[in-house]
Design a protein around this motif. Sequence first.
Motif, PDB file in Angstrom:
ATOM      1  N   LEU A  75       0.831  -1.211   0.000  1.00  0.00           N
ATOM      2  CA  LEU A  75       0.000   0.000   0.000  1.00  0.00           C
ATOM      3  C   LEU A  75       0.862   1.255   0.000  1.00  0.00           C
ATOM      4  N   CYS A  76       1.967   1.216   0.735  1.00  0.00           N
ATOM      5  CA  CYS A  76       2.854   2.382   0.758  1.00  0.00           C
ATOM      6  C   CYS A  76       3.447   2.643  -0.624  1.00  0.00           C
ATOM      7  N   LYS A  77       3.838   1.584  -1.296  1.00  0.00           N
ATOM      8  CA  LYS A  77       4.406   1.755  -2.635  1.00  0.00           C
ATOM      9  C   LYS A  77       3.359   2.265  -3.615  1.00  0.00           C
ATOM     10  N   GLU A  78       2.123   1.789  -3.453  1.00  0.00           N
ATOM     11  CA  GLU A  78       1.060   2.251  -4.336  1.00  0.00           C
ATOM     12  C   GLU A  78       0.731   3.714  -4.103  1.00  0.00           C
ATOM     13  N   ALA A  79       0.909   4.188  -2.869  1.00  0.00           N
ATOM     14  CA  ALA A  79       0.573   5.569  -2.552  1.00  0.00           C
ATOM     15  C   ALA A  79       1.702   6.532  -2.901  1.00  0.00           C
ATOM     16  N   LYS A  80       2.935   6.078  -2.933  1.00  0.00           N
ATOM     17  CA  LYS A  80       4.086   6.951  -3.155  1.00  0.00           C
ATOM     18  C   LYS A  80       4.097   7.503  -4.582  1.00  0.00           C
ATOM     19  N   VAL A  81       4.366   8.793  -4.693  1.00  0.00           N
ATOM     20  CA  VAL A  81       4.492   9.435  -6.011  1.00  0.00           C
ATOM     21  C   VAL A  81       5.805   8.988  -6.644  1.00  0.00           C
ATOM     22  N   GLU A  82       5.710   8.409  -7.822  1.00  0.00           N
ATOM     23  CA  GLU A  82       6.899   7.947  -8.545  1.00  0.00           C
ATOM     24  C   GLU A  82       7.063   8.747  -9.828  1.00  0.00           C
ATOM     25  N   ARG A  83       8.320   9.037 -10.171  1.00  0.00           N
ATOM     26  CA  ARG A  83       8.659   9.741 -11.409  1.00  0.00           C
ATOM     27  C   ARG A  83       9.297   8.771 -12.402  1.00  0.00           C
ATOM     28  N   CYS A  84       9.073   9.029 -13.654  1.00  0.00           N
ATOM     29  CA  CYS A  84       9.599   8.159 -14.704  1.00  0.00           C
ATOM     30  C   CYS A  84      11.126   8.182 -14.702  1.00  0.00           C
ATOM     31  N   ARG A  85      11.746   6.992 -14.758  1.00  0.00           N
ATOM     32  CA  ARG A  85      13.209   6.863 -14.742  1.00  0.00           C
ATOM     33  C   ARG A  85      13.711   6.452 -16.127  1.00  0.00           C
ATOM     34  N   ALA A  86      13.294   7.165 -17.146  1.00  0.00           N
ATOM     35  CA  ALA A  86      13.613   6.762 -18.522  1.00  0.00           C
ATOM     36  C   ALA A  86      15.063   7.037 -18.886  1.00  0.00           C
ATOM     37  N   ALA A  87      15.685   8.110 -18.375  1.00  0.00           N
ATOM     38  CA  ALA A  87      17.045   8.500 -18.779  1.00  0.00           C
ATOM     39  C   ALA A  87      18.079   7.750 -17.955  1.00  0.00           C
ATOM     40  N   ARG A  88      19.224   7.415 -18.588  1.00  0.00           N
ATOM     41  CA  ARG A  88      20.286   6.687 -17.897  1.00  0.00           C
ATOM     42  C   ARG A  88      20.961   7.544 -16.833  1.00  0.00           C
ATOM     43  N   ASP A  89      20.947   8.859 -17.007  1.00  0.00           N
ATOM     44  CA  ASP A  89      21.577   9.725 -16.004  1.00  0.00           C
ATOM     45  C   ASP A  89      20.607  10.054 -14.865  1.00  0.00           C
ATOM     46  N   LEU A  90      19.527   9.248 -14.738  1.00  0.00           N
ATOM     47  CA  LEU A  90      18.543   9.342 -13.654  1.00  0.00           C
ATOM     48  C   LEU A  90      17.708  10.600 -13.705  1.00  0.00           C
ATOM     49  N   ARG A  91      17.799  11.347 -14.786  1.00  0.00           N
ATOM     50  CA  ARG A  91      16.872  12.466 -14.944  1.00  0.00           C
ATOM     51  C   ARG A  91      15.585  11.926 -15.548  1.00  0.00           C
ATOM     52  N   SER A  92      14.466  12.147 -14.847  1.00  0.00           N
ATOM     53  CA  SER A  92      13.200  11.592 -15.326  1.00  0.00           C
ATOM     54  C   SER A  92      12.656  12.446 -16.458  1.00  0.00           C
ATOM     55  N   CYS A  93      11.627  11.888 -17.095  1.00  0.00           N
ATOM     56  CA  CYS A  93      11.010  12.637 -18.180  1.00  0.00           C
ATOM     57  C   CYS A  93      10.018  13.662 -17.637  1.00  0.00           C
ATOM     58  N   GLY A  94       9.837  13.692 -16.339  1.00  0.00           N
ATOM     59  CA  GLY A  94       8.994  14.713 -15.720  1.00  0.00           C
ATOM     60  C   GLY A  94       7.554  14.318 -15.532  1.00  0.00           C
ATOM     61  N   ARG A  95       7.208  13.084 -15.862  1.00  0.00           N
ATOM     62  CA  ARG A  95       5.822  12.653 -15.725  1.00  0.00           C
ATOM     63  C   ARG A  95       5.679  11.690 -14.546  1.00  0.00           C
ATOM     64  N   ASP A  96       4.480  11.723 -13.945  1.00  0.00           N
ATOM     65  CA  ASP A  96       4.177  10.758 -12.891  1.00  0.00           C
ATOM     66  C   ASP A  96       3.994   9.381 -13.510  1.00  0.00           C
ATOM     67  N   VAL A  97       4.388   8.384 -12.769  1.00  0.00           N
ATOM     68  CA  VAL A  97       4.224   6.999 -13.218  1.00  0.00           C
ATOM     69  C   VAL A  97       2.883   6.499 -12.703  1.00  0.00           C
ATOM     70  N   LYS A  98       1.971   6.227 -13.615  1.00  0.00           N
ATOM     71  CA  LYS A  98       0.633   5.788 -13.240  1.00  0.00           C
ATOM     72  C   LYS A  98       0.442   4.286 -13.405  1.00  0.00           C
ATOM     73  N   HIS A  99       1.457   3.608 -13.946  1.00  0.00           N
ATOM     74  CA  HIS A  99       1.350   2.178 -14.180  1.00  0.00           C
ATOM     75  C   HIS A  99       2.535   1.464 -13.557  1.00  0.00           C
ATOM     76  N   VAL A 100       2.379   0.182 -13.393  1.00  0.00           N
ATOM     77  CA  VAL A 100       3.496  -0.676 -12.985  1.00  0.00           C
ATOM     78  C   VAL A 100       3.731  -1.685 -14.098  1.00  0.00           C
ATOM     79  N   LEU A 101       4.970  -2.148 -14.194  1.00  0.00           N
ATOM     80  CA  LEU A 101       5.322  -3.139 -15.201  1.00  0.00           C
ATOM     81  C   LEU A 101       4.853  -4.511 -14.749  1.00  0.00           C
ATOM     82  N   ASN A 102       4.156  -5.195 -15.605  1.00  0.00           N
ATOM     83  CA  ASN A 102       3.686  -6.535 -15.267  1.00  0.00           C
ATOM     84  C   ASN A 102       4.835  -7.516 -15.103  1.00  0.00           C
TER      85      ASN A 102
END
Length: 709
Positions: A75-102
């Motif tokens: 539940l804590c992980k589901e509630a935590k705001v996550e940012r997209c980790r698309a870039a290798r230098d750990l700079r996110s694309c700036g969008r919230d992550v609304k999905h999880v990878l199956n």
Amino acid sequence: MERKGMNGPMSPRSSADSGAYPRSLSPPPTTVTPPYRCATFLLTVTPRSKTLVAASRVLVPDALEHLASIDLIDLCKEAKVERCRAARDLRSCGRDVKHVLNSCGHASLCAECSQRFDVCPICRIPIPKTGDQLRLRLYYECIQAGLISRQFEERFQEQGDGENELNADVERLYSIFDVALENGLASLICHYVTDVCMDENAVSSDPVIAFLLDEVVVKDWCKLTFRNIIKELQQIYNLEVEEMNSRLSSLIFSVRLAGISNILEVLGASFKNSLSAKLDDLQHLHESILKTKQHIEIMMWCIRHHFLENARSHYTNFESWESLVRERKSAAIKRSWYDAVNHDEESNRREGSLFIEDALVNLEIDQGHVQEMGEVPGLASLQKDGDSLFLRSKIEGLSGCYPFENLRGAVDMLFLHGSSDLVVAKQAIFLYYLFDRHYTLPDEGWRDIVDDFATTFGVSRHSLLESFTFYLLDDHTDKALQEACDILLEICGSATTHPKIAQVLLERQMPETALMVLRWSGRDGGSQLVTLDEAVTGVRLRVECGLLTEAFMHQRMLCTEVRDMKLKYASSGDPSNELKDGSRSWLEWMNILVAEICCLCIRRNLVDRIIEMPWNSEEEKYLHECLLNHAIDDPSTTTGSLLVVYYLQRYRYAQACQVDHKLQSVEQDFIISRNSDTEIVSGMRSVSHWRAGLVDKCIRLLPEVLRNK
């Protein structure tokens, strides 16, 4: 992994490599109101197309099923705001992550970036290119189903600083808790406390997750949710009756409050070894919730009956009702007997009190409870007249507030005051109020109201008749007394019969009926321990019914039981063996009961009968003291002479002579002071001369050695 102390203030879960818990992290501001709205309510207030409505109804069961089946630590992980980790230098694309990878269950990529990546940026597990790659996170699934308002999520989109992000994480967890509470899943939050918050192995190196794992977050959510419920209730309670009736279906707070109550009970177990201030705060919150729940339930009943506006009262106005209550009180004071137990002590006991007064005194609140009502949060705000009724109860006491000015005032005064554990007593007082308001009117105008109240709140027929009996015994008319006696034939065969019923019947010159009630209820001693006040009433009833021998045996049996129980308690140290009047010794019991028998027999000129009873040495001391004191106070009576006869009958001539000498001295002083009253003086001289001659003849029977003494 290590975990910091659970009981410290705002103690988060953390691992050894995460460093100290940052002080900048604080609980979310209490001014933020989580949007708890169920889907059906949201659809009724928000314009939507038929397609959207149908889609939402389909999504709701799936979202609730996901919530009910989720691993609670996630539940804590589901509630935590996550940012997209698309870039290798750990700079996110700036969008919230609304999905999880199956593939791995990580919320690491947004929907667009997941199409471009082959592996998860966190665990490096490959992302399959066929089938469903993503599934919505629980929080966003609830938004899509309409269980959480989209406006709440949009509020945090533009906030980027760390502290606000923490508040967003906490508020998102609160929103999930709200969904669980409103959809009958309060047990999920209870298990979250027991299986996650109280689990020493549930730790995280992420400070945000560590904070969300702490039970303090759940307690703060309970406070915030309760505060919001109070605000909504206050708005509804301030409406007119018709408007409240139209919103009756909205009063679903009772179920939610019951859920919060269950959660707080579970939380209490986690705080049981903590500082007393923490536990007290939790208990105060729990008590406020229980009282609010009880108040809501009675308010719903009152709204359904339009606050009895259509049910006529047999009082013309409030002033006439108030005047009649004062008249009943005056009659109760006049007929009350003296206090044989506390007459020589400074006591706060109310002599000649009514049943309704005694019941309301039990609900009295002290100043500390007054301050509590204004804090977490203010229950006084639910009262229709604000603090005026509360101020009146503070000045005059709750007993001084009866009769209540109206039905709403009765509900507020009873169910927002006193302990929530006394809800049965509060319902009984409310029934008393209804009987007092409508009695003597035709049954068809009010009996169905009382029956509906009993059915709604599960009041048994016995309790219903008992409340009616209390009212009838408070009513000083003969008609009400006779009706009360008829009802007692049905209800007094129970050990729960109030002991004051027998006392009031005695005061109203019905000792035979009172003794019957006492015997049928099993409260006349024997197998059931009684208080000293009840023991005195039992003795009085027997003397009033002319059962002197039974009164004598009754006091001896009770005193023997008290002595044995005292010895048993002293030897075992078991508190369950201690008496209700544990502060008094068995000799004090004997003193009070023997003195009561003597006083009643003196008043009825039955001293000649009690001196024939087989008093033992302990009882005799109190018998001697009582009779001699009365003879000294009024030497014109024959009480002193009968005491002399008591000793002569037992061949104790020396003691009889001592009493005679004492009486002669007192009588001589009395004769000198009342010399003008020749008839009384003449009678006293005659009795004194007869008594002295009788004692002198008995002394002559003694051996010369004893006679000279």
